[in-house]
Every structure is written in C-alpha cells, then in structure tokens.
Write a protein that holds these residues in place. Structure first.
Motif, PDB file in Angstrom:
ATOM      1  N   LEU A  19      -5.885 -73.733   6.159  1.00  0.00           N
ATOM      2  CA  LEU A  19      -5.895 -74.570   7.360  1.00  0.00           C
ATOM      3  C   LEU A  19      -4.482 -75.028   7.710  1.00  0.00           C
ATOM      4  CD1 LEU A  19      -7.335 -76.165   9.570  1.00  0.00           C
ATOM      5  CD2 LEU A  19      -7.813 -77.949   7.878  1.00  0.00           C
ATOM      6  N   ASN A  20      -3.705 -75.423   6.716  1.00  0.00           N
ATOM      7  CA  ASN A  20      -2.314 -75.824   6.964  1.00  0.00           C
ATOM      8  C   ASN A  20      -1.500 -74.660   7.509  1.00  0.00           C
ATOM      9  OD1 ASN A  20      -2.747 -78.449   6.085  1.00  0.00           O
ATOM     10  ND2 ASN A  20      -2.212 -77.977   3.958  1.00  0.00           N
ATOM     11  N   GLU A  21      -1.746 -73.455   6.968  1.00  0.00           N
ATOM     12  CA  GLU A  21      -1.043 -72.272   7.462  1.00  0.00           C
ATOM     13  C   GLU A  21      -1.447 -71.967   8.891  1.00  0.00           C
ATOM     14  OE1 GLU A  21       1.466 -68.845   7.323  1.00  0.00           O
ATOM     15  OE2 GLU A  21       1.352 -70.672   6.111  1.00  0.00           O
ATOM     16  N   LEU A  22      -2.705 -72.204   9.249  1.00  0.00           N
ATOM     17  CA  LEU A  22      -3.161 -71.990  10.618  1.00  0.00           C
ATOM     18  C   LEU A  22      -2.422 -72.917  11.577  1.00  0.00           C
ATOM     19  CD1 LEU A  22      -5.126 -70.810  12.739  1.00  0.00           C
ATOM     20  CD2 LEU A  22      -6.778 -72.577  12.063  1.00  0.00           C
ATOM     21  N   ARG A  23      -2.294 -74.171  11.228  1.00  0.00           N
ATOM     22  CA  ARG A  23      -1.563 -75.113  12.082  1.00  0.00           C
ATOM     23  C   ARG A  23      -0.137 -74.621  12.300  1.00  0.00           C
ATOM     24  NH1 ARG A  23      -3.432 -79.082   8.387  1.00  0.00           N
ATOM     25  NH2 ARG A  23      -5.336 -80.140   9.058  1.00  0.00           N
ATOM     26  N   LYS A  24       0.501 -74.190  11.221  1.00  0.00           N
ATOM     27  CA  LYS A  24       1.889 -73.731  11.299  1.00  0.00           C
ATOM     28  C   LYS A  24       2.010 -72.505  12.202  1.00  0.00           C
ATOM     29  CE  LYS A  24       5.554 -71.860   8.339  1.00  0.00           C
ATOM     30  NZ  LYS A  24       5.921 -71.461   6.944  1.00  0.00           N
ATOM     31  N   THR A  34      -4.492 -59.819  11.246  1.00  0.00           N
ATOM     32  CA  THR A  34      -4.525 -59.836   9.781  1.00  0.00           C
ATOM     33  C   THR A  34      -4.724 -61.249   9.255  1.00  0.00           C
ATOM     34  OG1 THR A  34      -3.077 -57.899   9.665  1.00  0.00           O
ATOM     35  CG2 THR A  34      -3.262 -59.248   7.680  1.00  0.00           C
ATOM     36  N   PHE A  35      -4.049 -62.206   9.878  1.00  0.00           N
ATOM     37  CA  PHE A  35      -4.210 -63.597   9.442  1.00  0.00           C
ATOM     38  C   PHE A  35      -5.610 -64.115   9.786  1.00  0.00           C
ATOM     39  CE2 PHE A  35      -3.809 -68.223  10.251  1.00  0.00           C
ATOM     40  CZ  PHE A  35      -3.583 -68.597   8.930  1.00  0.00           C
ATOM     41  N   LEU A  36      -6.157 -63.675  10.920  1.00  0.00           N
ATOM     42  CA  LEU A  36      -7.515 -64.093  11.271  1.00  0.00           C
ATOM     43  C   LEU A  36      -8.535 -63.544  10.279  1.00  0.00           C
ATOM     44  CD1 LEU A  36      -7.542 -63.876  15.175  1.00  0.00           C
ATOM     45  CD2 LEU A  36      -7.395 -65.916  13.725  1.00  0.00           C
ATOM     46  N   LEU A  37      -8.247 -62.379   9.695  1.00  0.00           N
ATOM     47  CA  LEU A  37      -9.106 -61.875   8.618  1.00  0.00           C
ATOM     48  C   LEU A  37      -9.042 -62.806   7.408  1.00  0.00           C
ATOM     49  CD1 LEU A  37      -8.530 -58.008   8.664  1.00  0.00           C
ATOM     50  CD2 LEU A  37     -10.684 -59.206   9.095  1.00  0.00           C
ATOM     51  N   ASP A  38      -7.842 -63.332   7.146  1.00  0.00           N
ATOM     52  CA  ASP A  38      -7.711 -64.319   6.069  1.00  0.00           C
ATOM     53  C   ASP A  38      -8.488 -65.588   6.395  1.00  0.00           C
ATOM     54  OD1 ASP A  38      -6.106 -62.661   4.576  1.00  0.00           O
ATOM     55  OD2 ASP A  38      -4.223 -63.535   5.273  1.00  0.00           O
ATOM     56  N   ILE A  39      -8.453 -65.989   7.661  1.00  0.00           N
ATOM     57  CA  ILE A  39      -9.234 -67.156   8.085  1.00  0.00           C
ATOM     58  C   ILE A  39     -10.712 -66.916   7.809  1.00  0.00           C
ATOM     59  CG2 ILE A  39     -10.067 -68.402  10.118  1.00  0.00           C
ATOM     60  CD1 ILE A  39      -7.385 -69.389   9.369  1.00  0.00           C
ATOM     61  N   GLN A  40     -11.180 -65.717   8.154  1.00  0.00           N
ATOM     62  CA  GLN A  40     -12.595 -65.389   7.978  1.00  0.00           C
ATOM     63  C   GLN A  40     -12.993 -65.413   6.504  1.00  0.00           C
ATOM     64  OE1 GLN A  40     -14.692 -62.341  10.480  1.00  0.00           O
ATOM     65  NE2 GLN A  40     -14.704 -61.182   8.566  1.00  0.00           N
ATOM     66  N   SER A  41     -12.164 -64.836   5.645  1.00  0.00           N
ATOM     67  CA  SER A  41     -12.537 -64.716   4.236  1.00  0.00           C
ATOM     68  C   SER A  41     -12.143 -65.940   3.411  1.00  0.00           C
ATOM     69  CB  SER A  41     -11.918 -63.456   3.630  1.00  0.00           C
ATOM     70  OG  SER A  41     -10.494 -63.499   3.716  1.00  0.00           O
ATOM     71  N   LEU A  42     -10.922 -66.418   3.567  1.00  0.00           N
ATOM     72  CA  LEU A  42     -10.429 -67.500   2.720  1.00  0.00           C
ATOM     73  C   LEU A  42     -10.800 -68.885   3.242  1.00  0.00           C
ATOM     74  CD1 LEU A  42      -6.847 -66.118   1.954  1.00  0.00           C
ATOM     75  CD2 LEU A  42      -8.935 -65.882   0.588  1.00  0.00           C
ATOM     76  N   PHE A  43     -11.036 -68.986   4.548  1.00  0.00           N
ATOM     77  CA  PHE A  43     -11.376 -70.289   5.124  1.00  0.00           C
ATOM     78  C   PHE A  43     -12.885 -70.420   5.334  1.00  0.00           C
ATOM     79  CE2 PHE A  43     -11.830 -73.277   8.732  1.00  0.00           C
ATOM     80  CZ  PHE A  43     -11.238 -74.390   8.155  1.00  0.00           C
TER      81      PHE A  43
END
Length: 267
Positions: A19-24, A34-43
């Motif tokens: 979540l902090n990385e998303l804000r940044k 690629t980051f949205l895939l991380d959002i889907q899996s890790l968040f």
C-alpha cells in the motif's frame, strides 16, 4: 507465537508495505501493469489470506485491520483509475469496479449459470465478509462465498473450514449446510463436533443403522446419505439427478466408526 498467527501478521505487514508503494508510485505517475499484478497478489490476495487466518484464529483486531487496509487501498485504486483487467496477464482488478465495499460480492449458486466467480471476488469476500461476521452480518453460503475454487490440497483449506465452523457457531446453519462442513472436515481427517442447527438437530452416532429410502451421495471412506421428502428426479446426460431438500442426512466415517445424523424439523 504460533506459525499460523505469524503468517497472518506477516501477510498483513506485507500488504501494508505494498500500500505504501502504491501511494509512492501514484505520486510519481509510475504505476505499471506489472505492479498492478503485485497489487492483486500481494495486496488483495494477501489481505484475503490474512483475514482468513486471523478470523479462524480469533484474532479479531487483525481482521478489522485487514479490512481497513483494503478499504484505503481500494479507494486509491478507484480514484486513480487503476481498477483494470488484462486477460493475457490474468489481471482481474477491473472486476472490482462495482464492488460494494460494505457488503462484498454475492456469489449465490443461482448465479452460476452466468459464469464462475473470479478469484479476486472470493479474495475480497474474505476481507469484507469475515469482518462483517464480527458485526453480526453473516455470509449466506460461507463455503462458497469465501472458498470457491479452493481445493482440499490447499494449505489454507483447514483454515477455511475452521473459519466456517466459527461462523456457524455464531449463526446456526441449516442441517444441510452443516452436513457439508462435517463431511469436508471428516474427509480431511479432522475430529468435528456437532453444532446447533436453525432448522433441526444434529446428533453424534457410532453406527450408520438402516439407510432404507436414503440416497447414497458418497460411498467412500466417508459415507454420505440423504433422505428426501417429496423429491423429484430428473434424467440428464450425466445421470439421474434428485431435486429437493433432504429431511435426514447421515455423515459417517467407516474408519473411525463415528459420524452424525442430522434431521430437519426435529426439536
């Protein structure tokens, strides 16, 4: 600290980091698929699993924290137009555009003709509906709404059953719903106990007894018998289907010589 509690806390901490990385990245205009895939899996998945572990372990503060963390992240994603899907990458965030953040998704079996639920819908339901259960709002079919698509080989499956058992302890199920849980628990080698039912009784048994007029639903190590009243039979390419509500159900372990008889309408 037990391993399962450590897992819940680690998943929650990892989701907060994402979540902090998303804000940044939003501030830097640097959000990639690629980051949205991380959002889907890790968040999303991470919080769903954290909530499942926490609820099963009675760590209610972590269930609440998972929900609040998701709510904050979801608002950021929606406000910045990041709820997108990409079939090639199996990115499913676009499914969340119409999410009711207070209620989650209805995954009623009657809607199955419209297609199977997406994995992301089930993950989100674990976050929202387990938190709602703490406030007296319970899923109608928790095994489906919280665990659709999860196999018995999944390491989280015992936690799913434990969470469903806790829900049923808070909100008594029908005899048919309880029989499904008991069957899955016994299949997994667990030692389940009976629970109160809102439409009948559940009693422990040490022998099957007569099953005349019962239909055999499963005849493996764990036997499952249904007795229907005023049932209807339909012929299909897959065999003979019985339609109707069972009035008596027997779930029995041949190996352990133990099981349960559930009777609808009994008091």
């Amino acid at each position: 600290m037990p391993d399962e509690e450590r897992t819940a806390r680690t998943l929650l901490a990892n989701s907060r980091s994402v979540l902090n990385e998303l804000r940044k990245r939003i501030a830097e205009n640097n959000v990639t698929l690629t980051f949205l895939l991380d959002i889907q899996s890790l968040f999303v998945l991470g919080l769903g699993d954290a909530s499942l572990y926490a609820f099963a372990l009675n760590l209610d503060d972590l269930v609440e924290e998972a929900y609040e963390t998701f709510r904050e992240g979801y608002s950021l994603l929606k406000e910045n137009g990041l709820l997108v899907s990409n079939s090639d990458l199996d990115l499913q965030l676009g499914v969340l555009k119409n999410l009711d953040i207070e209620r989650g998704f209805s995954l009623d079996r009657r809607l199955s003709m419209l297609g199977s639920p997406k994995e992301v819908q089930v993950w989100v339901n674990r976050i929202i509906k387990l938190r709602n259960a703490l406030h007296g709002v319970f899923p109608r079919d928790p095994l489906r709404e919280l665990g659709y698509g999860m196999s018995e080989d999944d390491r989280k499956f015992p936690l799913l059953l434990k969470a469903v058992r806790r829900i049923y302890g808070m909100n008594p199920p029908t005899v048919e719903a309880l029989s499904r849980l008991l069957y899955l628990e016994m299949e997994l080698g667990l030692e389940p106990s009976g629970l109160p039912c809102r439409d009948g009784l559940c009693e422990e048994i040490t022998s099957v007894g007569s099953v005349e007029n019962f239909e055999v639903i499963s005849s493996g190590n764990i036997e499952l018998y249904y007795r229907f009243e005023e049932s209807k039979h339909l012929e299909s390419p897959w065999g003979r289907l019985t339609m109707g509500e069972p009035v008596k159900i027997i779930v029995f372990s041949k190996e352990k010589k133990k099981g349960f008889r559930l009777v609808r309408g009994a008091v």
